[in-house]
Design a protein around this motif. Sequence first.
Motif, PDB file in Angstrom:
ATOM      1  N   ARG A   1      11.829  -9.240  -7.237  1.00 19.73           N
ATOM      2  CA  ARG A   1      11.693 -10.045  -6.201  1.00 19.73           C
ATOM      3  C   ARG A   1      10.413 -10.876  -6.205  1.00 19.73           C
ATOM      4  N   ILE A   2       9.797 -11.186  -7.344  1.00 19.21           N
ATOM      5  CA  ILE A   2       8.533 -11.193  -7.488  1.00 19.21           C
ATOM      6  C   ILE A   2       7.801 -12.658  -6.907  1.00 19.21           C
ATOM      7  N   ASN A   3       8.948 -13.671  -6.584  1.00 19.62           N
ATOM      8  CA  ASN A   3       8.668 -14.811  -6.116  1.00 19.62           C
ATOM      9  C   ASN A   3       8.519 -14.751  -4.647  1.00 19.62           C
ATOM     10  N   HIS A   4       8.920 -13.602  -4.116  1.00 27.41           N
ATOM     11  CA  HIS A   4       8.674 -13.388  -2.611  1.00 27.41           C
ATOM     12  C   HIS A   4       7.382 -12.873  -2.147  1.00 27.41           C
ATOM     13  N   PHE A   5       6.579 -12.400  -3.428  1.00 28.43           N
ATOM     14  CA  PHE A   5       5.322 -12.173  -3.013  1.00 28.43           C
ATOM     15  C   PHE A   5       4.117 -13.152  -3.064  1.00 28.43           C
ATOM     16  N   LYS A   6       4.557 -14.125  -3.668  1.00 26.50           N
ATOM     17  CA  LYS A   6       3.467 -15.456  -3.805  1.00 26.50           C
ATOM     18  C   LYS A   6       2.889 -15.864  -2.294  1.00 26.50           C
ATOM     19  N   GLU A   7       3.681 -15.608  -1.349  1.00 29.92           N
ATOM     20  CA  GLU A   7       3.313 -16.358  -0.123  1.00 29.92           C
ATOM     21  C   GLU A   7       2.327 -15.256   0.523  1.00 29.92           C
ATOM     22  N   PHE A   8       1.761 -14.150   0.013  1.00 32.29           N
ATOM     23  CA  PHE A   8       0.863 -13.267   0.605  1.00 32.29           C
ATOM     24  C   PHE A   8      -0.627 -13.721  -0.036  1.00 32.29           C
TER      25      PHE A   8
ATOM     26  N   SER B   1       4.000  -7.387   3.581  1.00 31.35           N
ATOM     27  CA  SER B   1       3.837  -8.083   4.825  1.00 31.35           C
ATOM     28  C   SER B   1       3.184  -7.282   5.788  1.00 31.35           C
ATOM     29  N   GLN B   2       3.774  -6.191   5.816  1.00 33.78           N
ATOM     30  CA  GLN B   2       3.179  -5.171   6.915  1.00 33.78           C
ATOM     31  C   GLN B   2       1.636  -4.662   6.423  1.00 33.78           C
ATOM     32  N   PHE B   3       1.611  -4.227   5.124  1.00 31.42           N
ATOM     33  CA  PHE B   3       0.165  -3.890   4.574  1.00 31.42           C
ATOM     34  C   PHE B   3      -0.759  -5.095   4.705  1.00 31.42           C
ATOM     35  N   TYR B   4      -0.325  -6.190   4.428  1.00 34.19           N
ATOM     36  CA  TYR B   4      -1.311  -7.387   4.696  1.00 34.19           C
ATOM     37  C   TYR B   4      -1.924  -7.552   6.088  1.00 34.19           C
ATOM     38  N   GLU B   5      -0.568  -7.441   6.961  1.00 37.03           N
ATOM     39  CA  GLU B   5      -0.973  -7.675   8.409  1.00 37.03           C
ATOM     40  C   GLU B   5      -1.849  -6.680   9.134  1.00 37.03           C
ATOM     41  N   ILE B   6      -1.750  -5.174   8.409  1.00 31.68           N
ATOM     42  CA  ILE B   6      -2.749  -4.278   9.039  1.00 31.68           C
ATOM     43  C   ILE B   6      -4.101  -4.445   8.335  1.00 31.68           C
ATOM     44  N   VAL B   7      -4.214  -4.798   7.054  1.00 30.44           N
ATOM     45  CA  VAL B   7      -5.494  -4.984   6.722  1.00 30.44           C
ATOM     46  C   VAL B   7      -6.156  -6.064   7.415  1.00 30.44           C
ATOM     47  N   SER B   8      -5.477  -7.204   7.678  1.00 27.71           N
ATOM     48  CA  SER B   8      -5.784  -8.256   8.338  1.00 27.71           C
ATOM     49  C   SER B   8      -7.133  -8.997   7.845  1.00 27.71           C
ATOM     50  N   LYS B   9      -7.313  -8.803   6.490  1.00 31.59           N
ATOM     51  CA  LYS B   9      -8.686  -9.429   5.749  1.00 31.59           C
ATOM     52  C   LYS B   9      -9.943  -8.891   5.819  1.00 31.59           C
ATOM     53  N   ARG B  10      -9.408  -7.392   6.468  1.00 26.83           N
ATOM     54  CA  ARG B  10     -10.955  -6.686   6.553  1.00 26.83           C
ATOM     55  C   ARG B  10     -11.578  -6.090   5.339  1.00 26.83           C
ATOM     56  N   ALA B  11     -10.795  -6.191   4.331  1.00 24.15           N
ATOM     57  CA  ALA B  11     -11.089  -5.752   3.015  1.00 24.15           C
ATOM     58  C   ALA B  11     -10.020  -6.708   1.947  1.00 24.15           C
ATOM     59  N   ASN B  12     -10.785  -6.688   0.885  1.00 21.40           N
ATOM     60  CA  ASN B  12      -9.801  -7.306  -0.067  1.00 21.40           C
ATOM     61  C   ASN B  12      -8.751  -6.368  -0.457  1.00 21.40           C
ATOM     62  N   THR B  13      -7.414  -7.245  -1.007  1.00 20.67           N
ATOM     63  CA  THR B  13      -6.113  -6.498  -1.058  1.00 20.67           C
ATOM     64  C   THR B  13      -5.729  -6.662  -2.473  1.00 20.67           C
ATOM     65  N   SER B  14      -5.064  -5.385  -2.900  1.00 11.48           N
ATOM     66  CA  SER B  14      -4.616  -5.378  -4.542  1.00 11.48           C
ATOM     67  C   SER B  14      -3.444  -4.917  -4.374  1.00 11.48           C
ATOM     68  N   LEU B  15      -2.385  -5.769  -5.014  1.00 11.41           N
ATOM     69  CA  LEU B  15      -0.799  -5.329  -5.413  1.00 11.41           C
ATOM     70  C   LEU B  15      -0.678  -4.694  -6.737  1.00 11.41           C
ATOM     71  N   LEU B  16      -0.255  -3.403  -6.568  1.00 12.05           N
ATOM     72  CA  LEU B  16      -0.016  -2.694  -7.990  1.00 12.05           C
ATOM     73  C   LEU B  16       1.530  -2.932  -8.209  1.00 12.05           C
ATOM     74  N   PHE B  17       1.755  -3.502  -9.081  1.00 10.89           N
ATOM     75  CA  PHE B  17       3.345  -3.894  -9.524  1.00 10.89           C
ATOM     76  C   PHE B  17       3.559  -2.565 -10.468  1.00 10.89           C
TER      77      PHE B  17
END
Length: 261
Positions: free
Chosen positions: A125-132, A101-117
């Motif tokens: 906790r994978i279900n909790h990451f679907k909201e981002f 959440s903090q990562f996503y908010e800081i980036v704030s769509k200024r670049a594409n984002t990738s999550l490395l599981f």
Amino acid sequence: MELMLFTNDVALAKAAYNAKIDRLVIDLERKNKSTRQQGYHLEINDHKIEDIKKIKTAVPIKVMCRLNAFNSGTKNEIEEALNAGADILMLPMFKTPLEVSQFYEIVSKRANTSLLFETKEAISRINHFKEFDVNEIYVGLNDLGIAYKVKFPYELISKGIVEYVREQFPNHDFGFGGITVLDKGFPLPTKDIIKELARLGANQVIIRRAFKRDIVKKNMKKEVKRLKNFYKVCESRSEERIKNEHLKVIEKIKNIYIENI
């Protein structure tokens, strides 16, 4: 299939661009990595923020920046990477929704984002990451394999973990593992990895460091084309052939595991 090459070398970056490799990766991740991967003979890069601008200035290619795991300096690291021209930011080793959440908010769509599981906590906790609303999902087999204490990272395919992650993010750009030239790859051949990428609809893959060795005396553009063409062939397979070839790959992974006991 989008190919991603880790390098901060301008000459190699130009060769990669001319060969139609899709993106380059500047790898900042070093915090705790040598301790975490001790004894596994894995690569730790010495890339710097300035390398992003260096590559972007020299070559018109997409650049992804792999950050360090979320920490007190992540905001500054993100801002510096964005200012240097990074097109995609990848967050590794996350464990909690708060970090993402903090990562996503800081980036704030200024670049594409990738999550490395690559942690067991993230998988649990994978279900909790679907909201981002992140753009890409990648499964890091090396660190995740260490976390699950497997002898060979590709056992995560035979255990169904990679497929499980894909099922949770069926519409995202997705990738896992790493490949070299089409006729190489040890202990699991590149062709088998591409078959599994195509089976799971994974459209991204990292080019392993072995590629830099295996490409010597070869035409990089031709080898890249061969990789992409083979992926297209694998995409067009019948369901029966996909199933049969998947079982053969699983058997190879099992035999590699047995050899490593």
